[in-house]
Scaffold this active site. Structure first.
Site, short mmCIF file in Angstrom:
data_model
loop_
_atom_site.label_atom_id
_atom_site.label_comp_id
_atom_site.label_asym_id
_atom_site.label_seq_id
_atom_site.Cartn_x
_atom_site.Cartn_y
_atom_site.Cartn_z
N GLY A 60 25.63 -46.94 68.23
CA GLY A 60 24.77 -48.06 68.58
C GLY A 60 25.26 -49.38 68.01
CD GLU A 62 32.60 -59.38 73.93
OE1 GLU A 62 33.69 -59.74 74.44
OE2 GLU A 62 31.93 -60.08 73.14
CG HIS A 81 30.25 -49.84 71.34
ND1 HIS A 81 29.88 -50.80 70.42
CD2 HIS A 81 30.47 -48.71 70.65
CE1 HIS A 81 29.89 -50.26 69.21
NE2 HIS A 81 30.24 -49.00 69.31
CD GLN A 86 30.10 -40.43 62.04
OE1 GLN A 86 29.89 -39.63 62.93
NE2 GLN A 86 30.78 -41.54 62.26
CG MET A 99 43.43 -46.56 71.40
SD MET A 99 44.80 -47.13 72.42
CE MET A 99 46.19 -46.69 71.38
CE LYS A 100 37.25 -52.05 64.17
NZ LYS A 100 36.14 -51.13 63.86
CB SER A 135 33.68 -53.91 63.70
OG SER A 135 32.92 -53.11 62.82
#
Lengths: 283, 283
Positions: free
Chosen positions: A31, A35, A37, A61, A148-149, A185
């Site tokens: 959530g 951008e 996502h 996690q 890929m981040k 992020s």
């Protein structure tokens, strides 16, 4: 757009979609959408008839000292953004709904989890694999989209899917950056104004480091170049700078075809990660 | 009947069946079929349009000193028996086909795996869960059929499916016995003639033990009754006799609704297991 909060409702809908022969693109998220996502959603829309997004801040996690409680959440805003982006179904369960039982069976990530972020987050990738296994079973996606981040997460999920024969195709989606190069992020909102001004140095340092590596093939010098540039030009403290073979996440060697140059930097209230993945093949 | 030896061929066929909306009943086996397996097939046929059987001696569930190499195998005979019993598809991969990679991600069974057979077979149930996860992903069954003879395996698989949300229904199938009460097992062929004559004492001892327990509720006395009867009347050596809550496999307590009385007995070349599961509810 439909929102399901129980596994039973979600699974019933998925069963119908499977009976109808629909392809399902899946975008798992915690959530607080940005951008990055939405780029995953855009890729999923192009390749599938139905797009399912999960929004679930996964307690499994987060370590005991990590930011589970303060991880940013805004479901109303997320739902609007998802609908606008073309998501068909949101799966938004509670932690109690996702983890009602614990029979003690664990999934343990391997050596890939010990490098990079895994070194300072013991158990993190075990928790990622646990929720990914559950979500893949609930959503039965044809394809699942990962940014890929989170290069280490992507490498570990690809290994999990390959070694455990999950019937899903993992799709890699490139990092989305702000105009000044800062990787998008959910955690960026917790930078101070000054830190936000400093943050572009991270990608600049990685770019300079990759240039260094492609010229000299010198891993230690490359790491030094990146770390020095970040520490000299920001208040951030280096957690790690690493250059590894991708996707094995082991030291690069003569057979390496792709290298990952990655860093994690601590600011006052938030730790940012960024990376560059580059082909090292001679043209 | 079709036989597939590669994951790709098996998965392609499963994808067609899913598109056609067929229900798939799955019977995982290690081959050397006997009437116990055929009973699983019979249950699967009644409840599903397609029955898939896997025949795969799974190296991951054998310890280094165990009988992987000598485990009985006869694929031609198995294939005929399976076809006669109404199996539609056999999946019969090699070990190389099933385990071409090892990225180091492990599944570790919990406390349930430490009792009974797990105590003397460290890692056994981890290997069972690994192959079950892979097979469930490859076969995508609607229902999977497990014999109650491997009561611990059944309990652990049920926990795995529940806690990891596998979209499959686990069906329990009662033990099939010879006329003299010996539980059917692929390993029975490796008993000597004398051992085969002694073997019925195992089930007789369990039956006497369960009678003892239902009368006295005395766990220690029950275990003694079973162990003494087997050791006094056969050349078998007791590995364990245990009475536990089922399916938690923890010590029975006042809330226990079902008890498992189980034993494993070593003969010269083979170790046999058997059990009785009984309701303890007051009528």
């Amino acid at each position: 757009m439909n929102v399901y909060t129980t596994k039973t409702d979600m699974r019933n809908r998925i069963s119908s979609l499977i009976r109808e022969g629909k392809s399902i693109g899946f975008v798992p998220t915690m959530g607080f959408l940005h951008e990055g996502h939405l780029s995953l959603v855009e890729h999923a829309r192009k390749e599938n008839e139905i797009v399912v997004m999960s929004i679930f801040v996964n307690p499994a996690q987060f370590g005991p000292t990590e930011d589970f409680d303060t991880y940013p959440r805004d479901f109303e805003r997320d739902a609007k953004m998802a609908e606008t982006a073309g998501v068909d179904i949101i799966f938004h369960p509670s932690a109690e709904e996702m983890y009602p039982f614990d029979g003690g069976i664990q999934i343990i990530a391997g050596n890939q989890s010990k490098a990079l972020c895994g070194a300072s987050r013991p158990g993190h990738f075990d928790g990622v694999l646990k929720v990914i296994a559950k979500l893949f079973h609930i959503v039965s996606p044809s394809r699942a989209y990962f940014g890929m981040k989170d290069a280490q997460q992507l490498a570990i999920v690809e290994t999990f899917v390959r070694d455990y024969d999950f019937p899903v195709e993992i799709r890699r989606v490139p990092i989305v950056r702000e105009g000044d190069g800062v990787a998008k992020s959910s955690r960026n909102v917790r930078l101070t104004d000054l830190e936000r001004q400093e943050a572009p140095i991270i990608y600049q340092a990685l770019s300079k480091g990759m240039e260094e590596y492609l010229t000299t093939q010198d891993v230690q010098k490359t790491i030094h170049v990146v770390a020095a540039k970040i520490e000299e030009n920001s208040s951030g403290k280096i957690d790690y700078v690493s250059l590894l073979d991708y996707p094995s996440l082991q030291p690069a060697n003569e057979d390496t075809e792709q290298v990952l140059l990655a860093t994690a930097v601590y600011f006052e209230k938030v730790r940012l990660i960024d990376n560059i993945i580059m082909s090292t093949k001679k043209g």
